[in-house]
Design a protein around this motif. Structure first.
Motif, PDB file in Angstrom:
ATOM      1  N   THR A 136     -88.052  -8.768  61.377  1.00 46.13           N
ATOM      2  CA  THR A 136     -89.465  -8.881  61.737  1.00 46.13           C
ATOM      3  C   THR A 136     -89.994  -7.646  62.454  1.00 46.13           C
ATOM      4  O   THR A 136     -91.184  -7.364  62.395  1.00 46.13           O
ATOM      5  CB  THR A 136     -89.722 -10.112  62.626  1.00 46.13           C
ATOM      6  OG1 THR A 136     -88.922 -10.013  63.800  1.00 46.13           O
ATOM      7  CG2 THR A 136     -89.403 -11.397  61.873  1.00 46.13           C
ATOM      8  N   ASP A 137     -89.112  -6.894  63.140  1.00 46.71           N
ATOM      9  CA  ASP A 137     -89.600  -5.731  63.891  1.00 46.71           C
ATOM     10  C   ASP A 137     -88.477  -4.717  64.085  1.00 46.71           C
ATOM     11  O   ASP A 137     -87.372  -5.081  64.486  1.00 46.71           O
ATOM     12  CB  ASP A 137     -90.141  -6.167  65.247  1.00 46.71           C
ATOM     13  CG  ASP A 137     -90.774  -5.026  66.020  1.00 46.71           C
ATOM     14  OD1 ASP A 137     -91.286  -4.075  65.399  1.00 46.71           O
ATOM     15  OD2 ASP A 137     -90.761  -5.089  67.261  1.00 46.71           O
ATOM     16  N   SER A 181     -89.446  -1.570  65.653  1.00 50.57           N
ATOM     17  CA  SER A 181     -90.267  -0.547  66.304  1.00 50.57           C
ATOM     18  C   SER A 181     -89.606   0.100  67.524  1.00 50.57           C
ATOM     19  O   SER A 181     -90.140   1.057  68.075  1.00 50.57           O
ATOM     20  CB  SER A 181     -91.617  -1.137  66.710  1.00 50.57           C
ATOM     21  OG  SER A 181     -91.438  -2.178  67.641  1.00 50.57           O
ATOM     22  N   SER A 182     -88.444  -0.381  67.941  1.00 52.07           N
ATOM     23  CA  SER A 182     -87.778   0.196  69.106  1.00 52.07           C
ATOM     24  C   SER A 182     -87.362   1.641  68.837  1.00 52.07           C
ATOM     25  O   SER A 182     -86.909   1.991  67.746  1.00 52.07           O
ATOM     26  CB  SER A 182     -86.529  -0.621  69.453  1.00 52.07           C
ATOM     27  OG  SER A 182     -85.781   0.043  70.447  1.00 52.07           O
ATOM     28  N   PRO A 220     -88.920  -4.341  58.133  1.00 49.73           N
ATOM     29  CA  PRO A 220     -89.492  -5.685  58.236  1.00 49.73           C
ATOM     30  C   PRO A 220     -89.689  -6.321  56.861  1.00 49.73           C
ATOM     31  O   PRO A 220     -90.098  -5.663  55.915  1.00 49.73           O
ATOM     32  CB  PRO A 220     -90.838  -5.439  58.925  1.00 49.73           C
ATOM     33  CG  PRO A 220     -90.620  -4.191  59.720  1.00 49.73           C
ATOM     34  CD  PRO A 220     -89.706  -3.349  58.864  1.00 49.73           C
TER      35      PRO A 220
END
Length: 78
Positions: A17-18, A20-21, A35
């Protein structure tokens, strides 16, 4: 708190789902860790690191620490 790849047990699946880190290497994104892609934990190495994953048909081994930064939604077996 949302689940991460590091929370999966052997044979469990999830949908990414993510990613972005800033702790996630660009190379993982290039290899399909994006994702919407399905991921399955195939195997865990001795001492629990690294973890071996199947991401949309590609096999990857990544550090458990890195897996902890990739958010997923677990897929339940019906």
């Amino acid at each position: 708190m949302q689940d991460t790849l590091a929370d999966l047990k052997r044979g469990e699946k999830g949908i990414i789902t993510d990613v972005s880190s800033s702790e996630i290497p660009l190379k993982l994104l290039e290899m399909g860790c994006l994702p919407g892609n399905e991921v399955e934990l195939v195997q865990v190495a001795h001492y629990a690191d690294p973890v071996y994953l199947n991401i949309s048909g590609s096999h990857l081994a990544i550090r458990k620490e890195t897996a902890g930064h990739i958010l997923i939604e677990k897929v339940t077996n019906e």
